[in-house]
Design an enzyme around this catalytic site. Structure first.
Site, PDB file in Angstrom:
ATOM      1  N   HIS A 287       0.334 -15.090  -4.673  1.00 26.67           N
ATOM      2  CA  HIS A 287      -0.834 -14.653  -3.909  1.00 26.67           C
ATOM      3  C   HIS A 287      -1.098 -15.517  -2.689  1.00 26.67           C
ATOM      4  O   HIS A 287      -1.229 -16.738  -2.795  1.00 26.67           O
ATOM      5  CB  HIS A 287      -2.081 -14.662  -4.790  1.00 26.67           C
ATOM      6  CG  HIS A 287      -3.347 -14.392  -4.029  1.00 26.67           C
ATOM      7  ND1 HIS A 287      -3.626 -13.161  -3.466  1.00 26.67           N
ATOM      8  CD2 HIS A 287      -4.386 -15.202  -3.676  1.00 26.67           C
ATOM      9  CE1 HIS A 287      -4.789 -13.219  -2.839  1.00 26.67           C
ATOM     10  NE2 HIS A 287      -5.266 -14.438  -2.941  1.00 26.67           N
TER      11      HIS A 287
ATOM     12  N   HIS B 162      -3.884  -3.043  -1.155  1.00 24.27           N
ATOM     13  CA  HIS B 162      -3.207  -3.357   0.108  1.00 24.27           C
ATOM     14  C   HIS B 162      -1.717  -3.527  -0.191  1.00 24.27           C
ATOM     15  O   HIS B 162      -1.319  -3.582  -1.358  1.00 24.27           O
ATOM     16  CB  HIS B 162      -3.755  -4.645   0.743  1.00 24.27           C
ATOM     17  CG  HIS B 162      -3.419  -5.883  -0.026  1.00 24.27           C
ATOM     18  ND1 HIS B 162      -4.078  -6.236  -1.185  1.00 24.27           N
ATOM     19  CD2 HIS B 162      -2.474  -6.841   0.175  1.00 24.27           C
ATOM     20  CE1 HIS B 162      -3.560  -7.371  -1.658  1.00 24.27           C
ATOM     21  NE2 HIS B 162      -2.582  -7.734  -0.861  1.00 24.27           N
TER      22      HIS B 162
ATOM     23  N   GLU C  66       3.197  -3.098  -3.585  1.00 25.23           N
ATOM     24  CA  GLU C  66       3.992  -4.306  -3.803  1.00 25.23           C
ATOM     25  C   GLU C  66       4.758  -4.199  -5.117  1.00 25.23           C
ATOM     26  O   GLU C  66       5.901  -4.654  -5.229  1.00 25.23           O
ATOM     27  CB  GLU C  66       3.079  -5.527  -3.794  1.00 25.23           C
ATOM     28  CG  GLU C  66       2.483  -5.820  -2.423  1.00 25.23           C
ATOM     29  CD  GLU C  66       1.385  -6.869  -2.449  1.00 25.23           C
ATOM     30  OE1 GLU C  66       1.216  -7.544  -3.496  1.00 25.23           O
ATOM     31  OE2 GLU C  66       0.682  -7.023  -1.435  1.00 25.23           O
TER      32      GLU C  66
ATOM     33  N   ASP D  98       0.123 -12.361  -9.047  1.00 30.47           N
ATOM     34  CA  ASP D  98      -0.751 -12.077  -7.917  1.00 30.47           C
ATOM     35  C   ASP D  98      -2.193 -12.212  -8.396  1.00 30.47           C
ATOM     36  O   ASP D  98      -2.460 -12.299  -9.596  1.00 30.47           O
ATOM     37  CB  ASP D  98      -0.471 -10.674  -7.379  1.00 30.47           C
ATOM     38  CG  ASP D  98      -0.826 -10.521  -5.912  1.00 30.47           C
ATOM     39  OD1 ASP D  98      -1.380 -11.477  -5.326  1.00 30.47           O
ATOM     40  OD2 ASP D  98      -0.561  -9.447  -5.344  1.00 30.47           O
TER      41      ASP D  98
ATOM     42  N   GLU E 286      -5.250 -10.417  -6.921  1.00 34.15           N
ATOM     43  CA  GLU E 286      -6.235  -9.347  -6.759  1.00 34.15           C
ATOM     44  C   GLU E 286      -6.450  -8.555  -8.048  1.00 34.15           C
ATOM     45  O   GLU E 286      -7.527  -8.010  -8.290  1.00 34.15           O
ATOM     46  CB  GLU E 286      -5.826  -8.398  -5.628  1.00 34.15           C
ATOM     47  CG  GLU E 286      -5.994  -8.962  -4.235  1.00 34.15           C
ATOM     48  CD  GLU E 286      -4.772  -9.706  -3.742  1.00 34.15           C
ATOM     49  OE1 GLU E 286      -4.762 -10.146  -2.570  1.00 34.15           O
ATOM     50  OE2 GLU E 286      -3.807  -9.848  -4.532  1.00 34.15           O
TER      51      GLU E 286
ATOM     52  N   HIS F 102      -1.941  -4.887  -7.979  1.00 35.46           N
ATOM     53  CA  HIS F 102      -2.977  -4.010  -7.420  1.00 35.46           C
ATOM     54  C   HIS F 102      -2.327  -2.791  -6.787  1.00 35.46           C
ATOM     55  O   HIS F 102      -1.106  -2.768  -6.557  1.00 35.46           O
ATOM     56  CB  HIS F 102      -3.787  -4.765  -6.367  1.00 35.46           C
ATOM     57  CG  HIS F 102      -2.914  -5.456  -5.361  1.00 35.46           C
ATOM     58  ND1 HIS F 102      -2.368  -4.808  -4.272  1.00 35.46           N
ATOM     59  CD2 HIS F 102      -2.462  -6.739  -5.300  1.00 35.46           C
ATOM     60  CE1 HIS F 102      -1.619  -5.661  -3.585  1.00 35.46           C
ATOM     61  NE2 HIS F 102      -1.654  -6.844  -4.188  1.00 35.46           N
TER      62      HIS F 102
END
Length: 278
Positions: free
Chosen positions: A63, A118, A137, A11, A13, A107
């Site tokens: 992502h 998020h 996640e 990912d 972020e 994240h």
């Protein structure tokens, strides 16, 4: 450690230096810059894995558009799964018999402090719960990994992401590449330092690589949105029930089915967003 195959779920972020929206939105000047840093994080991790016995590394782009990493700059020993609409999304590849998984650039979850925190949707979801536990996640994907008997070897991201991982993957190596100050600010380590940390953690984690007993069980996921109409939209999906003004829930026989349903819920909700009013 013959024939060790490792997957990286990558990912963006939580990648080195990333702190705000423009860093991760495809097409922006900042995104072009951070694609290189993101690829650097992945390469550092790949190097550590191969240094300690990995024989195959599959990188799953996880992502947004899932077309962010620079294939031309990727370590030539690895393979990359890129592009959207994968049945298992961020965890596509976990079903192929890999011996370990790395959560790179992760994240914190929706509703929690963390750089660009998020869960799937950038700002419409205010909370997700897996079996009554707040779920990022990372937690969702760790449950998926457990279902396939794959240990989580490394988790990297900001300090909040690593704090989260201590609970859902307590044996994983944790790599803090930045310290969260706010959702859009962090104290960041430069790429040369994060590369060393990522390579070292990946190398150390290989002593835990290897298939473990699969853990399959019934799961319940609940999702809370920032507006009532998003819950109403999601509740039209069979098996999904509106259980509050802004909240829906559903049950599934295993984590694979739960995540497929979760993807549908988020897709329907995203399609119900109407401009700046949400």
């Amino acid at each position: 450690m013959p024939g060790m195959r490792i997957m990286i779920s990558a990912d963006m972020e939580g990648a080195t230096g990333v702190t705000w929206t423009e860093d991760v939105i495809p097409g922006t000047e900042q995104w072009q810059r951070f694609r290189r840093l993101f690829t650097g994080d992945v390469n550092a991790t790949i190097a550590g894995l191969f240094d300690s016995g990995a024989t195959d590394v599959l990188v799953n782009e996880a992502h947004s558009s899932q077309r962010n990493l620079l294939l031309e700059d990727l370590d030539g020993r690895a393979r990359m799964l890129t592009g959207r609409h994968k049945p298992l999304s961020m965890m596509q590849g976990i079903e192929t018999g890999v011996d370990g998984v790395v959560f790179l650039g992760y994240h914190a979850g929706a509703g929690f402090d963390g750089v660009l925190s998020h869960t799937y949707l950038e700002n419409q979801i205010t909370g997700v719960w897996l079996d009554d536990v707040p779920a990022s996640e990372g937690r969702l994907n760790a449950a998926m990994a457990a279902e396939y008997g794959v240990p989580v070897l490394v988790v990297s991201g900001d300090d909040k992401a690593c704090d989260d991982a201590q609970d859902y993957a307590p044996e994983a190596e944790l790599v803090t590449v930045k310290e969260c100050i706010s959702r859009y600010a962090a104290i960041c380590l430069p790429p040369a330092r994060t590369a060393e940390l990522l390579s070292s953690a990946a190398s150390d984690a290989m002593n835990r690589a290897g298939r473990v007993e699969r853990f399959t069980t019934h799961h319940r996921i609940e999702v809370e949105f920032d507006a009532s109409h998003l819950a109403q939209a999601a509740a039209v999906i069979p098996t999904v029930e509106q259980i509050g003004v802004r909240r829906v829930g559903f049950d599934a026989p295993d984590m694979t089915e739960a995540m497929k349903a979760f993807k549908i819920v988020t897709a329907i909700a995203a399609g119900a967003v109407q401009g700046i009013y949400g």
